[in-house]
Design an enzyme around this catalytic site. Structure first.
Site, short mmCIF file in Angstrom:
data_model
loop_
_atom_site.label_atom_id
_atom_site.label_comp_id
_atom_site.label_asym_id
_atom_site.label_seq_id
_atom_site.Cartn_x
_atom_site.Cartn_y
_atom_site.Cartn_z
N TRP A 10 39.52 31.50 41.07
CA TRP A 10 38.29 31.93 41.98
C TRP A 10 38.79 33.03 42.97
O TRP A 10 37.84 33.52 43.46
CB TRP A 10 37.86 30.77 42.64
CG TRP A 10 37.07 29.80 41.83
CD1 TRP A 10 36.94 29.94 40.47
CD2 TRP A 10 36.19 28.42 42.26
NE1 TRP A 10 36.31 28.74 39.91
CE2 TRP A 10 35.84 27.82 41.03
CE3 TRP A 10 36.08 27.95 43.56
CZ2 TRP A 10 35.08 26.91 41.01
CZ3 TRP A 10 35.50 26.83 43.46
CH2 TRP A 10 34.71 26.24 42.27
N LYS A 11 40.38 33.02 43.33
CA LYS A 11 40.66 34.04 44.32
C LYS A 11 39.82 33.72 45.70
O LYS A 11 39.65 32.56 45.95
CB LYS A 11 40.49 35.35 43.79
CG LYS A 11 41.00 35.62 42.59
CD LYS A 11 41.21 37.28 42.05
CE LYS A 11 41.81 37.26 41.03
NZ LYS A 11 42.03 38.79 40.41
N HIS A 95 51.14 35.04 41.70
CA HIS A 95 50.20 36.22 41.15
C HIS A 95 50.40 37.87 41.76
O HIS A 95 50.98 37.83 42.70
CB HIS A 95 48.63 35.75 41.86
CG HIS A 95 47.62 36.34 41.09
ND1 HIS A 95 47.41 37.75 41.41
CD2 HIS A 95 46.84 36.22 40.08
CE1 HIS A 95 46.05 37.93 40.60
NE2 HIS A 95 46.14 37.27 39.93
N GLU A 97 48.65 39.80 42.78
CA GLU A 97 47.93 40.23 44.38
C GLU A 97 48.99 39.67 45.56
O GLU A 97 49.01 40.16 46.46
CB GLU A 97 46.52 39.61 44.39
CG GLU A 97 45.54 40.34 43.63
CD GLU A 97 44.56 39.66 43.09
OE1 GLU A 97 44.17 38.48 43.36
OE2 GLU A 97 43.93 40.11 42.09
N GLU A 167 50.01 38.69 33.02
CA GLU A 167 48.91 39.14 33.61
C GLU A 167 49.34 40.43 33.93
O GLU A 167 49.77 41.09 35.07
CB GLU A 167 48.50 38.49 34.92
CG GLU A 167 47.98 37.27 34.68
CD GLU A 167 46.96 36.82 35.62
OE1 GLU A 167 45.63 36.42 35.26
OE2 GLU A 167 47.33 36.99 37.10
N GLY A 173 41.02 42.50 36.91
CA GLY A 173 40.03 42.97 37.88
C GLY A 173 39.37 44.54 37.50
O GLY A 173 38.61 45.03 38.29
N SER A 212 40.84 40.71 32.94
CA SER A 212 39.79 41.15 32.34
C SER A 212 39.54 40.24 31.31
O SER A 212 38.85 40.96 30.37
CB SER A 212 39.61 42.48 32.24
OG SER A 212 39.67 43.12 33.27
N GLY A 233 39.90 35.40 36.24
CA GLY A 233 39.51 35.70 37.44
C GLY A 233 37.94 35.81 37.64
O GLY A 233 37.15 34.78 37.59
N GLY A 234 37.38 37.17 37.74
CA GLY A 234 36.00 37.48 37.80
C GLY A 234 35.07 36.38 37.04
O GLY A 234 34.12 35.89 37.46
P1 PGA Z 1 40.56 38.96 36.32
O1 PGA Z 1 41.57 38.06 37.05
O2 PGA Z 1 39.94 37.90 35.22
O3 PGA Z 1 39.44 39.15 37.23
O4 PGA Z 1 41.12 40.17 35.85
C1 PGA Z 1 42.52 37.65 36.42
C2 PGA Z 1 43.64 37.14 37.56
O5 PGA Z 1 43.76 37.87 38.46
O6 PGA Z 1 44.07 35.98 37.37
#
Ligand code: PGA
Length: 251
Positions: A10-11, A95, A97, A167, A173, A212, A233-234
């Site tokens: 969910w971030k 991750h 990020e 990833e 994203g 994605s 993610g999204g």
């Molecule tokens: P995303 O993110 O599906 O929004 O690209 C994946 C993730 O960062 O784990």
């Protein structure tokens, strides 16, 4: 036989109200679905309420980060044993990020991985290259380095109690998914790299794809022989999309 896993990341999204709406629909959508394991990795403040919402469902709880330290004077940090108190099963470590925005080195990521396993939880270890690295042809070297940092600290067999998420940073994203064959190539590389050190571990190892993943591309990705599910993610924030992605592991 490896079981497939779909984990939502969910971030930094959600609220008490929207989490409940989202999970009510996801729980309903996945009720009775037995092909695969499912999880949601939620922001720390919601662990307790989400834990309650997930009771008696087929969806496990996960966190998105953890301190590398077990306890002590580390203001603002959360330990693996605290996550255990909330019945977390999974913890995302490394991750991209966190690596890019919060200065997490492969050494710190390895420490976190060890701490998570010591507390009896399952790390979801993220690895992946940036666009620059892919274009420079060093994807495999980067992933090898990221994996080696963990293997050197925790041993190759620790991977039997872990999940790897490939990833590619350029796909996160951005709406730019890796082609299934392109992702499969890297997944196969990861499995053969591990296999050279321990073939049984490599066979057991769950390797997720993240970046994605959407309802309309999940099935093709999950059909690849070395892709064992996804880190989402999204699309994990939209109940119907997340449910469709979870159902795609059974196809
Ligand atoms: P995303 O993110 O599906 O929004 O690209 C994946 C993730 O960062 O784990």
């Amino acid at each position: 036989m490896r079981r497939k896993l779909v984990a939502g990341n969910w971030k930094m999204h959600g609220s008490l109200v929207t989490n409940k709406q989202l999970l009510d629909d996801v729980i309903k959508g996945l009720n009775g679905v037995r092909d695969g394991d499912f999880a949601v990795c939620v922001p720390y403040p919601y662990l307790s309420s989400v834990k309650n919402l997930l009771q008696n469902t087929n969806i496990a709880l996960g966190a998105q980060n953890v301190s590398q330290y077990e306890k002590g004077a580390y203001t603002g940090e959360i330990s693996a044993s605290m996550l255990n108190d909330f019945e977390c099963r999974y913890v995302i470590v490394g991750h991209s990020e966190r690596r890019a925005l919060f200065g997490e080195t492969s050494h710190i990521v390895a420490e976190k991985y060890v701490t998570v396993q010591k507390a009896g939880l399952i790390p979801i270890l993220c690895v992946g290259e940036t666009l620059e690295q892919r274009e420079a042809g060093v994807t495999e070297r980067i992933i090898e380095e990221q994996l080696t940092a963990v293997i050197d600290s925790a041993g190759i067999e620790s991977l039997c109690k872990a999940v790897i998420a490939y990833e590619p940073v350029w796909a996160i994203g951005t709406g730019r998914t890796a082609e299934p064959e392109q992702a499969q190539d890297v997944h196969m590389f990861i499995r053969s790299f591990i296999s050279r050190q321990n073939s049984n571990t490599a066979k057991e190892l769950i390797v997720l794809y993240g970046g994605s993943v959407k309802a309309n591309n999940a099935a093709q990705l999950f059909a690849m022989p070395d892709i064992d599910g996804g880190l989402i993610g999204g699309a994990s924030l939209i109940a119907s999309d997340f449910v469709a992605i979870c159902q795609a592991v059974g196809n």
